[in-house]
Design an enzyme around this catalytic site. Structure first.
Site, PDB file in Angstrom:
ATOM      1  N   ASP A 100      -2.520  10.099  -2.268  1.00 15.67           N
ATOM      2  CA  ASP A 100      -3.094   8.929  -1.623  1.00 15.67           C
ATOM      3  C   ASP A 100      -2.378   7.715  -2.226  1.00 15.67           C
ATOM      4  OD1 ASP A 100      -4.951   7.310  -0.307  1.00 15.67           O
ATOM      5  OD2 ASP A 100      -6.154   7.146  -2.119  1.00 15.67           O
ATOM      6  N   THR A 102      -3.865   3.947  -2.317  1.00 19.24           N
ATOM      7  CA  THR A 102      -4.763   2.995  -2.973  1.00 19.24           C
ATOM      8  C   THR A 102      -5.614   3.684  -4.029  1.00 19.24           C
ATOM      9  OG1 THR A 102      -4.845   1.881  -0.874  1.00 19.24           O
ATOM     10  CG2 THR A 102      -6.448   1.200  -2.512  1.00 19.24           C
ATOM     11  N   PHE A 265     -18.413  -2.383   7.874  1.00 19.48           N
ATOM     12  CA  PHE A 265     -17.048  -1.866   8.055  1.00 19.48           C
ATOM     13  C   PHE A 265     -17.088  -0.340   8.168  1.00 19.48           C
ATOM     14  CE2 PHE A 265     -13.139  -0.062   6.411  1.00 19.48           C
ATOM     15  CZ  PHE A 265     -12.161  -0.869   6.968  1.00 19.48           C
ATOM     16  N   LYS A 270     -12.433  -0.408  11.612  1.00 17.37           N
ATOM     17  CA  LYS A 270     -11.513  -1.178  10.751  1.00 17.37           C
ATOM     18  C   LYS A 270     -11.848  -2.674  10.739  1.00 17.37           C
ATOM     19  CE  LYS A 270      -7.495   1.880  10.840  1.00 17.37           C
ATOM     20  NZ  LYS A 270      -8.056   3.044  11.476  1.00 17.37           N
ATOM     21  N   ARG A 318      -2.079  -6.454   1.118  1.00 17.69           N
ATOM     22  CA  ARG A 318      -3.022  -5.907   2.099  1.00 17.69           C
ATOM     23  C   ARG A 318      -3.585  -7.092   2.875  1.00 17.69           C
ATOM     24  NH1 ARG A 318      -5.369  -0.892   0.140  1.00 17.69           N
ATOM     25  NH2 ARG A 318      -7.400  -1.468   0.928  1.00 17.69           N
ATOM     26  N   ARG A 480      -1.627   4.869   8.081  1.00 20.54           N
ATOM     27  CA  ARG A 480      -2.745   4.865   9.040  1.00 20.54           C
ATOM     28  C   ARG A 480      -3.265   6.282   9.270  1.00 20.54           C
ATOM     29  NH1 ARG A 480      -4.387   0.039   8.697  1.00 20.54           N
ATOM     30  NH2 ARG A 480      -3.353  -1.641   9.794  1.00 20.54           N
ATOM     31  N   LYS A 486      -5.251  13.898   6.944  1.00 14.33           N
ATOM     32  CA  LYS A 486      -4.703  14.246   5.624  1.00 14.33           C
ATOM     33  C   LYS A 486      -4.866  15.749   5.366  1.00 14.33           C
ATOM     34  CE  LYS A 486      -5.399   9.794   3.283  1.00 14.33           C
ATOM     35  NZ  LYS A 486      -5.953   9.132   2.124  1.00 14.33           N
TER      36      LYS A 486
END
Length: 779
Positions: A100, A102, A265, A270, A318, A480, A486
């Site tokens: 990943d 972040t 959120f 998004k 970001r 994205r 994933k």
């Protein structure tokens, strides 16, 4: 969860089982199927059952527990937790690492860097200008002598009188900062300094909103960074409950806003929104912020948003787009009734609620674009460099924008400076995917950057071709990506390549990927412990993965392979002796050693030295980290293969034959003592073979060798009746006097030397003429 090594050992055990059946059948055949032959067949099956290494499972599981303990006790990777005791050696066989971004490669600590208003952009060095604008705009509204804080409201006159005239920069900054200060899910928390429990209960009543006591809490660090920034330019969030928010102006006035609705959120939408009513003026405003993909269709037409988002992303920031919409009382009441109606519907509730909210999300006024920086974790670059040199292919799967992901991939050296990057153009149809794949096929040795949507299309039509091309890339970045994507990518790699995969992440969105991979590693980060608890191994920093794989993974695999093969050798050698014994005595199904000797052989006499192989290491940890190329050898699986297994089988047959024939040759006169002599030589051979297998001595290994020898010598005295053939029926007790004679000692030594010396010589020659890669480093 079963590791690759266990599967390989299972294959070998099946081969041994077939050998056991074949050997028994051969014995019965040579007997000539006389009498009740099937009964003899079963007796032979039982006699040779030592070929099946039952103690292998026990030894391996104990070894794995030991490796886990060593990993957790390693001071160089503090805080590492091993949550599984079945797959430590998988760490030594990895080919693909899926990570990943972040919180894994980056620290997940956000710092506000950029505010863009369309015509003017503010960076870290010009934040004081924003501050002065904010102080000015609020001081015009509140003359300092006005003590009454309820009348505090920003003046709306310039906007109402002439909406067509372009607003001044000052009023635009004012609006943007107010929007950022209101549109979020952050709660300020006050730590009571006194620490007395009595005082904390009343702390809420007369809250001393002092800055040093305040900390912010939110589900995402991005939000905290934005609120901390508004505080630094003068507009401070001081209080929040379910229905209201209070902001403090630079002049110290408190502004209250009532929260009418909040739209949280989600990773699908998004974006997040909030509807607030200003207490003093009664105005209702709908604020919204979100990713540019989601917001670009919602805000009014503009010519700068897309370009500026790209510019910020290339700097590795970001981005969030902030917008607002003023609502009249009638508009809001109409919305509220429709919204409540939608929330009460039974069918398709989510769709209906979303549709009502979307009716508001039209033609919103674009206020500003914010850029927040997420810094790389410590030592990410050298760690990725090391993993690449070790032959591990790294795939970065992130939910971030394409430009941000590319920027982080470059700055972290996931993609080396000299390498080309092929950015896969967005594709929506089969034809486009075909064209883009052809363009990609023409490039050699370049990293691939692809978005989740394009990936989906390629996998739908050209799964095999795409995976084949992607697997040849030195690095792949998927941006994205949704959590399910994933996990899907992990399964694809496993299915198409058959190689071992490892997934590493830090948040709840990485759990599916971590659980799908052969080996999951979780990082305890800012996003809680979901990933850490779902993973097989939990670490505190990304850089620890280098030592975990290069040192612990390597050692676990090498040691387990040596231990597994040695345990098989131990069973084979005694079965060979039994076979030789039976053939000499006209294929009689008579046991060579009595029950206790057989039990003692696998436990007391050889357990400690064989198990001490879990302490063996071929190179020092520093060497393994300095030369990550050594790791490449492991992925080929050469430490444990049919080839090495056959070598061990041949060794066992040779030694078993020598021990038994030697004992029979040298002891024709005192035939009763065959058992004692052959068994003593067997134990000595096993201890010497352990010494031969060991690459680096550890003091515990020496202790284990001598402890086992001591146990055996002591048992010769105590268990003398077990060492005679046929025991009491022949009246053949082992006389202690015989053991102490020189003949006994020299004959045992002679047999042992013949069984072990050739192997020592062969090992020496092999080391000299084709040394393994690690020995070149140690010399």
């Amino acid at each position: 969860q079963v590791g690759l090594l266990d599967l390989e050992l299972n294959q070998l055990t099946k081969a041994l089982f077939l050998a056991l059946v074949a050997l028994s059948v051969v014995m019965v055949t040579l007997q000539g199927f006389v009498g009740p032959w099937y009964r003899n067949l079963f007796r032979f099956l039982l006699l040779f059952s030592y070929i099946i290494p039952i103690s292998l499972r026990v030894n391996l599981d104990m070894g794995k527990a030991a490796y886990g303990w060593m990993i957790m006790k390693d001071d160089n990777i503090p805080g590492t937790v091993v949550r599984t005791s079945t797959i430590p050696e998988e760490l030594g066989r990895l080919v693909y690492l899926l990570t990943d971004k972040t919180g894994t490669l980056t620290q997940n600590e956000m710092i506000f860097k950029r505010l863009h208003l369309g015509t003017v952009s503010y960076g870290t060095d010009t934040m004081d200008e924003i501050q002065s604008h904010i102080i000015n705009s609020y001081s015009q509204v509140h003359p300092q002598n006005s003590g009454n804080s309820t009348s505090s409201t920003p003046s709306r006159k310039p906007q109402l009188s002439a909406p067509k005239v372009r607003k001044s920069v000052s009023s635009r900054i004012h609006e943007a900062v107010k929007a950022i200060a209101l549109c979020h899910n952050v709660t300020p928390v006050y730590e009571s300094r006194a620490g007395v429990s009595g005082e904390t209960e009343y702390a809420e009543v007369d809250q001393d909103f002092s800055d040093e006591n305040r900390t912010y809490q939110a589900s995402s660090p991005d939000e905290v960074a934005l609120v901390q920034w508004t505080e630094s330019v003068g507009l401070t969030l001081v209080n929040r409950d379910l229905t209201s928010m209070q902001l403090k102006t630079p002049g110290g006035h408190i502004l209250t806003y009532y929260i009418l609705q909040i739209f949280p959120f989600t990773s699908e939408s998004k974006r997040m929104g909030i509807i607030v009513r200003d207490e003093s003026s009664g105005e209702i405003t709908f604020y919204m912020k979100g990713a540019d993909i989601a917001m670009s269709t919602i805000v009014q037409y503009n010519d700068w948003l897309e370009e500026e988002c790209g510019n910020m992303a290339r700097e590795g920031l970001r981005t969030l787009v902030v917008a607002k919409k003023s609502l009249t009382e009638e508009q809001y009441q109409d919305f509220e009734s429709r919204y409540n109606q939608a929330k009460l519907s039974i069918h398709d509730r989510n769709l209906k609620v979303a549709a009502v909210v979307e009716s508001l999300e039209r033609e919103m006024e674009l206020l500003c674009l914010t850029g927040v920086e997420d810094q790389l974790q410590a030592d990410v670059r050298p760690t990725l460099e090391m993993l690449r040199n070790a032959g591990i292919k790294i795939w970065m799967l992130t939910g971030d924008k394409l430009e941000t992901a590319t920027c982080i991939a470059k700055s972290s050296h996931l993609v080396s400076r000299t390498q080309d990057i092929h950015i896969f153009r967005p594709v929506a149809t089969r034809g486009e995917a075909h064209l883009e794949l052809n363009a990609f096929r023409r490039k050699h040795d370049c990293a691939l950057v692809i978005s989740g949507d394009s990936l989906e299309v390629c996998l739908k039509y050209y799964e095999h071709e795409f995976v084949e091309l992607a697997c040849q890339c030195p690095a792949v970045v998927c941006c994205r990506c949704s959590p399910t994507q994933k996990a899907h990518i992990v399964k694809l790699l496993q299915h198409h390549t058959g190689k071992r995969t490892c997934a590493i992440g830090d948040g709840g969105n990485d759990v599916s990927m971590i659980q799908a991979a052969d080996c999951g590693i979780g990082i305890e980060g800012k996003e809680g412990k979901q990933a850490s608890l779902a993973a097989d191994f939990s670490i505190t920093q990304f850089k620890h993965i280098g030592r975990l794989l290069m040192v612990h993974g390597r050692n676990s695999y090498k040691r387990s392979a040596a231990l597994g093969q040695f345990v098989m050798h131990r069973g084979l050698i005694i079965s060979t002796m039994q076979a030789v014994f039976s053939s000499v005595f006209y294929f009689a199904s008579v046991p060579l050693y009595q029950g206790f000797l057989m039990v003692g052989y696998a436990t007391i006499y050889t357990m400690f030295p064989v198990f001490s192989l879990v302490l063996d290491q071929d190179v020092k940890p520093e060497m393994a980290l300095l030369y990550p190329e050594l790791y490449k050898d492991l992925t080929k699986g050469r430490s444990l293969s049919f080839k090495t297994f056959l070598i061990w089988v041949l060794i066992s047959i040779y030694q078993g034959g020598i021990l038994m024939y030697g004992a029979l040759l040298l002891f024709e006169s005192e035939f009763v003592h065959v058992v004692a002599i052959s068994f003593t030589a067997l134990i000595l051979t096993e201890l010497l073979m352990v010494a031969l297998t060991i690459r680096t001595w550890h003091w515990l290994m020496v202790v284990a060798e001598f402890l086992s020898l001591g146990c055996y010598v002591a048992s010769l005295a105590f268990l003398n009746e077990y060492f005679g053939i046929g025991r009491v029926s022949f009246g053949a007790f082992l006389d202690v006097a015989f053991i102490t004679t020189v003949t006994f000692l020299w004959k045992v030594s002679a047999i042992t030397v013949v069984s072990c010396l050739p192997l020592y010589i062969l090992k020496y020659l092999k080391r000299k003429f084709s040394p393994p890669s690690y020995s070149k480093l140690t010399s």
